[in-house]
Every structure is written in structure tokens, then in C-alpha cells.
Design an enzyme around this catalytic site. Sequence first.
Site, PDB file in Angstrom:
ATOM      1  N   ASP A 214      57.800  67.972  -4.273  1.00  0.00           N
ATOM      2  CA  ASP A 214      57.151  68.954  -3.396  1.00  0.00           C
ATOM      3  C   ASP A 214      55.795  68.394  -2.976  1.00  0.00           C
ATOM      4  O   ASP A 214      55.019  67.914  -3.816  1.00  0.00           O
ATOM      5  CB  ASP A 214      56.975  70.276  -4.150  1.00  0.00           C
ATOM      6  CG  ASP A 214      56.447  71.375  -3.249  1.00  0.00           C
ATOM      7  OD1 ASP A 214      57.262  72.061  -2.630  1.00  0.00           O
ATOM      8  OD2 ASP A 214      55.218  71.540  -3.174  1.00  0.00           O
ATOM      9  N   ASN A 222      49.063  71.901   7.217  1.00  0.00           N
ATOM     10  CA  ASN A 222      49.506  72.572   8.450  1.00  0.00           C
ATOM     11  C   ASN A 222      48.401  73.435   9.047  1.00  0.00           C
ATOM     12  O   ASN A 222      48.187  73.445  10.268  1.00  0.00           O
ATOM     13  CB  ASN A 222      50.740  73.434   8.167  1.00  0.00           C
ATOM     14  CG  ASN A 222      52.032  72.638   8.216  1.00  0.00           C
ATOM     15  OD1 ASN A 222      52.119  71.620   8.901  1.00  0.00           O
ATOM     16  ND2 ASN A 222      53.037  73.083   7.496  1.00  0.00           N
ATOM     17  N   ASP A 231      54.740  67.886  10.607  1.00  0.00           N
ATOM     18  CA  ASP A 231      56.076  67.325  10.838  1.00  0.00           C
ATOM     19  C   ASP A 231      56.063  65.805  10.728  1.00  0.00           C
ATOM     20  O   ASP A 231      56.993  65.200  10.171  1.00  0.00           O
ATOM     21  CB  ASP A 231      56.579  67.727  12.226  1.00  0.00           C
ATOM     22  CG  ASP A 231      56.972  69.200  12.303  1.00  0.00           C
ATOM     23  OD1 ASP A 231      57.070  69.838  11.234  1.00  0.00           O
ATOM     24  OD2 ASP A 231      57.174  69.698  13.427  1.00  0.00           O
ATOM     25  N   GLU A 257      58.700  71.753   2.605  1.00  0.00           N
ATOM     26  CA  GLU A 257      58.050  70.522   2.156  1.00  0.00           C
ATOM     27  C   GLU A 257      58.682  70.004   0.873  1.00  0.00           C
ATOM     28  O   GLU A 257      58.071  69.253   0.118  1.00  0.00           O
ATOM     29  CB  GLU A 257      56.545  70.755   1.944  1.00  0.00           C
ATOM     30  CG  GLU A 257      56.188  71.713   0.831  1.00  0.00           C
ATOM     31  CD  GLU A 257      56.074  73.162   1.290  1.00  0.00           C
ATOM     32  OE1 GLU A 257      55.370  73.922   0.609  1.00  0.00           O
ATOM     33  OE2 GLU A 257      56.684  73.536   2.308  1.00  0.00           O
TER      34      GLU A 257
END
Length: 356
Positions: A214, A222, A231, A257
Site C-alpha cells: 500500500d 492526490n 495516476d 493505491e
Amino acid sequence: MQPAAVTPERSSDIATTVVATMRQLGVIAMPRNYEIFYEALAGTNPELSLAVLDLSKRPTQDDLDRIGRRFFAQNHKHGIVDHVRDVLARELEDIASLLRNERSHIEKYGKILDETSDGLANRSVISKELLEKIVGAVSTATASTIDHGKQVASTLGDKTAELESVKSKLEEYKRLADTDPLTQVWNRRAFDAEIARIYNSNKGILFNALILADIDRFKEINDRYGHPVGDKILKDIADVFQTSVSTGMFVARTGGEEFALIIEGASEEATFDIAERIRILIEQTPFVSSQSGASYGTVTISMGICMASEAIGPEDLYSKADRALYRSKVEGRNRVTRHSVMGGRASKNWLIYKKD
């Protein structure tokens, strides 16, 4: 088609540009159309961007759905199945018609032979001229039947090639349906099937391990830089995963993620070394803007490991690897934890795997 200019640093800018571009092209505001233009304008999939640029100034919904089936097969599976079903039905009906025609032709040939045989049997004397006529008629019928058979064989060969093409397209659609469109690694659907496969044999249980990973503080990335940057980081990290394991080892993006790796044929120590090498590579990878060269800072991941032999099934395997991952999170992130060395359970259930 020329889409409006995109500012890749902010997802809100892209969202505005997507809406404006769709309106300019007369594209219906449907989720599947929005997905195509968002991914194309974000620049995360260059091949998709080129496909969108090749659209006419007024693309039809069929044009857009063809792109959707190509790049987002998982969202178009019903349309793909319907299309293939129609093609198969049409090809099989053509083959059936061809075989019926061939049967009719052979029956006519058989009738000619029967009539000739009966005619010969009913004559006590056969002249040379009659025999020549009979031989000529049978020869003509035989040649016609052979030619017709060759045509049928050729047509059947063409039909077989067309059916092979359909089969190939089906296999490609299946691959696309099992692939994460952003990172091009396997997706959750494929992962569910792969983790279940481990427990189909004793060999799978003895020689497989699960690594869950993770990205640390991904929401902050973000929020700070925008989803297009997020992305790009997801794609770069997926590339690190794929280039860090042996060919054939399974790498999937299982959530926003979150990634999973199924390692086959390695001991727990070797599996830990793989995970640790990946962790260090990602920590050392420079994540920078492809346009400005600005750095997005260090990105790290937390990981959890469980050997298949430590679990009684796929859900248990995922749960235990997930607990190890959560332990890595609560102990400071940017580390690898083995389930086998954990003294107790983590207090939070981070389980995201569920049986369909």
C-alpha cells in the site's frame, strides 16, 4: 479531433476540460464516455490518447464504444459478449447452410449413380455409344461433385479462419477484462481468481506466498498535486513491481493505491528479500513532473507477507497478509512485515478481499 489544452497538475482542471471537450464534440455525457476522455486528456495512457485524437469532429457513440471495448473491456463485457455471440451465430449458420447444400449435392450425385446402375441392370445388351454416354454423364457428375467439394472445403477453411479470429479476439477481450487499464498490471478480478487457484493443489499451498503493498499517504499526494500526478505515480510504481520480480510472477492492482504480488517457488526469506528490494527501489525512485521536472518528493510503500502454507484458504491468506501490512503501517510505514513473526493481531481489520 483536437481536444482543448490540459493542465495536468490539477484534476479539477482536467474535469473542466473533459466536460468542455465532450460538449464541443457533441458527445453524450455518459459515465463511459467521460471515462474515455478523462483518461485520454490526463495523458496516462498514450495509446488511448492517440485513439481519441483520431476520432472525427463528431464521433458517434459506436466510435466511442469501440474505444471503450478496446481500453476498458471490464466495463463493456456485456456488449463484447453480445457482439461475439452474434458473430458466432452468423458464422455457424453459414457453415450449417454450406453443409446442407453439400449434402443436397451429394444426394443428387448418388441419385445419378443409382439411375445409371438401374439402367445398366435392365439392359441385356449395351452398345458402345450408350456406354460412352453413361461414362460421360458419370464423369461430368463426378467432376462437378469434386469441384463443389473443393469449393466447400475452401469456404469451410475461410470460416474456420474467421472463427479462429473470433477466438483470438475473445482471448484478447478476456486479457483486457483482467487488466487494470491505468497500470496495465492484473486487476482485482484476475487477482481473485489467482489467489483462489493457490489452494487447488498441495503444490500451490507449499510454494506460494502473498505480498500486499500500500502506498504510504497516497491521499496526501492526490490532494497536494492532483489525481493525474497520483495516476502517474501509480503507473511508475506498478512498473517497479513488474521489473522487480521474475517473469510469470503475478502482480495486480487490487484497489486505489493497493497492490498484490503472488510469489511462486520462493521461501519466506526469499519472499521477504523480494519485498524489501521493491520497497527500497520505490523509496529511491525519483518521482518528477515529465513537463516541468519538479519533484513530487519521496514516495514509500508499506508491505505485508504471508506464506500460503500459513493459511487455510484464500480469504485467510489475504487476511493474514493484510494484518502484516497494517502492522507495517502502525509501526511507522515504509517497511515490510512478515505475518509469521507477528506476536498478536493488529487491532484494525484492513481486509478488502472478499469472495464473489
